[in-house]
Design an enzyme around this catalytic site. Sequence first.
Site, PDB file in Angstrom:
ATOM      1  N   CYS A 246       0.825  -1.230   0.077  1.00  0.00           N
ATOM      2  CA  CYS A 246       0.199   0.081   0.000  1.00  0.00           C
ATOM      3  C   CYS A 246       0.925   1.296   0.038  1.00  0.00           C
ATOM      4  CB  CYS A 246      -0.925  -0.074   1.262  1.00  0.00           C
ATOM      5  SG  CYS A 246      -2.126  -1.466   1.091  1.00  0.00           S
ATOM      6  N   TYR A 290      -1.299   4.522   1.289  1.00  0.00           N
ATOM      7  CA  TYR A 290      -2.339   4.885   0.257  1.00  0.00           C
ATOM      8  C   TYR A 290      -2.074   6.330  -0.111  1.00  0.00           C
ATOM      9  CZ  TYR A 290      -4.939   0.377   0.720  1.00  0.00           C
ATOM     10  OH  TYR A 290      -5.301  -0.802   1.153  1.00  0.00           O
ATOM     11  N   TRP A 308      -4.003   6.465   5.341  1.00  0.00           N
ATOM     12  CA  TRP A 308      -4.173   4.953   5.803  1.00  0.00           C
ATOM     13  C   TRP A 308      -3.205   4.570   6.731  1.00  0.00           C
ATOM     14  CZ3 TRP A 308      -1.745   0.440   4.713  1.00  0.00           C
ATOM     15  CH2 TRP A 308      -2.240  -0.922   4.988  1.00  0.00           C
ATOM     16  N   TYR A 510      -9.848  -5.859  -5.773  1.00  0.00           N
ATOM     17  CA  TYR A 510      -8.931  -5.054  -4.887  1.00  0.00           C
ATOM     18  C   TYR A 510      -7.656  -5.749  -4.954  1.00  0.00           C
ATOM     19  CZ  TYR A 510      -7.885  -2.611  -0.712  1.00  0.00           C
ATOM     20  OH  TYR A 510      -7.595  -1.597   0.106  1.00  0.00           O
ATOM     21  N   HIS A 511      -6.554  -4.888  -4.883  1.00  0.00           N
ATOM     22  CA  HIS A 511      -5.391  -5.598  -4.939  1.00  0.00           C
ATOM     23  C   HIS A 511      -4.804  -6.080  -6.254  1.00  0.00           C
ATOM     24  CE1 HIS A 511      -4.995  -5.134  -0.339  1.00  0.00           C
ATOM     25  NE2 HIS A 511      -4.765  -4.097  -0.851  1.00  0.00           N
ATOM     26  N   HIS A 596      -2.999  -0.475  -6.422  1.00  0.00           N
ATOM     27  CA  HIS A 596      -4.571   0.023  -5.868  1.00  0.00           C
ATOM     28  C   HIS A 596      -5.065   0.971  -6.800  1.00  0.00           C
ATOM     29  CE1 HIS A 596      -2.475  -1.467  -2.334  1.00  0.00           C
ATOM     30  NE2 HIS A 596      -3.583  -1.393  -1.878  1.00  0.00           N
TER      31      HIS A 596
END
Length: 654
Positions: A246, A290, A308, A510-511, A596
């Site tokens: 992230c 993030y 984040w 996601y990811h 992301h």
Amino acid sequence: MHFVALLLGLRLVAGIRITVSDAQAINPGQNAIDQNNLSLWHSQYQPTVGFPHRATLDLEVATWINGFTYLPRQDVTGSGALNGNIGRHDIQISLDNIRWTTVVSQTTYADTKTLKTETFAAVNARYVRIIAYTEAGNRGPWTSAAELGVLLRSNSPATTTPTTPTPSQPAGQTSHLGKWGSVIQLPLVAAGAFLVPTSGKLLIFSASGRTDFESAKGFTQTSTYDPTTGVVTQREVRNTQHDMFCPGLSLDFNGRAIVTGGNDNLPTSIYDPLTDVWTRGPDMRLRRGYQSSTTLSNGRVFQIGGGWVPPADRGGKIGEIYDPTTNAWTLLPGCPVTPMLTNDRGGVFRSDNHGWLFGWKGASVFQAGPSTAMNWYGTSGSGTQSAAGSRGTDGDSMCGTAVMFDATKGSIFTAGGAPHYEEANASNRVHLITIDAPGGRPTTTALTSMTYARAFHNSVVLPDGQIFTTGGQSYARPFSDATAIMQPEMWDPQTQKFTILPRHQIPRTYHSIAILLLDGTVFTGGGGLCGGCATNHLDAEVFSPGYLFKSDGSPAKRPIINSLSATSAAVGSKLTVTTDIAVTKFSLIRYGSATHTVNTDQRRIPLEAVVGTGNTYTVTIPQDPGVALPGYWMLFALDSLGVPSVAKTVKITL
Ligand SMILES: *[C@@H]1O[C@H](CO)[C@@H](O)[C@H](O)[C@H]1NC(C)=O
Ligand SMILES: *[C@@H]1O[C@H](CO)[C@@H](O)[C@H](O)[C@H]1NC(C)=O
Ligand SMILES: [Cu+2]
């Protein structure tokens, strides 16, 4: 091939675990995976435990397997030599140790000491178990095993890329939709990746874990994928003491990856492609996860956002700039984060995440989203900020995508996203933003929407200016594959419309990542990174766009760049290119990085060519380093049918 050896060497010997339904104390389950043929697992016989007996192998991560092996006991000869040999049995697989699928049903092994191998269609499994219902010689209610194991499906290189030019090509090629290659196994969830100059390999990373991010911190699991050979390697990076999950991620003027914060939220790790070495850079001034970062036209790296991180540190993630010459970070108090916040119900934990940043003229940054508000940031002195209006009627579009597909015109394409990071319906809205002078008012146009609403998807610009959008889900829910969109869409800049493309096999939500490779194909992988969950995808698929095929599906003949006058060229300079056949267009696409949904490195420059003699062409690199952002770029030549060459790498310098 390499990957199979690696798995056998590292995972199936060291990483495999076993649990058994029951065992006699002197013959524990562990003996069935100790690589010692003379030790054995034996079901409990004092007192006797009856059928069925079970042994479950935990492969530690979801793994593609297509077989099960059973070596009966080898420890004694004569009386008792066959005691416990498995007869009738099932083989079952699972991703979560809860829901099981039977892959071999009610078969019976012969009552012999030889190795038994059963194969089945390849499945992605973390847990594999054998359930024994009878003893092969009906001597008693026992089960024994010297060794239990699985067969790994071998990895095949991406095979769809046409490499054999066909002798002739009909004029007026009709459009083909493109093809997906076979699934490529990876040792980790590809949550981030960047293209490595000049090999064109991908460097892929997950977190400290290969399938989860909550275990240890302080190090990162990485892998490389070589598109030309299909070889996958694995490497744990410990020396920067940085869990790079992230992070902010940008490629600088020298093709170095600048990776900041994330799960370990202060460090900077720098990967140098020339030496293949990771080094620890200076800590950031603020803790971030993030955030987005972007390389600037003066070679510095700007970042903003990143709430984040642990509760006490959320909010106020103002601009910050890294200067590679002094190797230091400096805060820019004139670059507030407030103007670019979304109205996410998660508050500052979410509202400053994954900014759509573009390094632009005069070391400026244009922030195109995901907030509906757009902003300009200036990075000299202590920094500046000015509002750039709103993105038309678009709403907040968290985890949507933004791509500069024609930097000479300042054209940015945006697609999808959701009003909140999680638990929200995604949008299918698409906008065209055109920027020019820093601080000026961009024009914004709502375009025909995508067919599918998407969040957590990826968008990749291709050599011909089309934009490939793949994966994502229509209802944003991290770590779930529910509502996954399995068909990509291609946006054509001429018609400004979308075409639905063939399905891929694995959900990419996601990811997940997608990135353009030097051969004009797109690598897409990952999704998950949620530990023992069922949505970890340790694999990738490569899409070969329609421009690589004739209408009948056979490979198109690709132009070849035979020579290039220089592999390094300053902004504003000319390059002379010689091709094997006549071509009509050239384009430059900057080496990409992705995590992301963010890829602030990719951008495309269409090039006008001056035609010389003998398939020789001269192209001019734009003068402004805010447009032709220095660093490593792919140069493609395209023929009159739009078929691109394999790219040659050009390093653009100041
Ligand atoms: C164990 O048995 C298998 C199967 O028969 C054989 O291939 C392997 O060489 C044996 N290993 C040892 C150490 O004896
Ligand atoms: C998502 O859209 C559906 C269908 O329009 C609607 O019923 C639902 O309430 C929406 N969910 C959220 C969380 O907005
Ligand atoms: Cu994440």
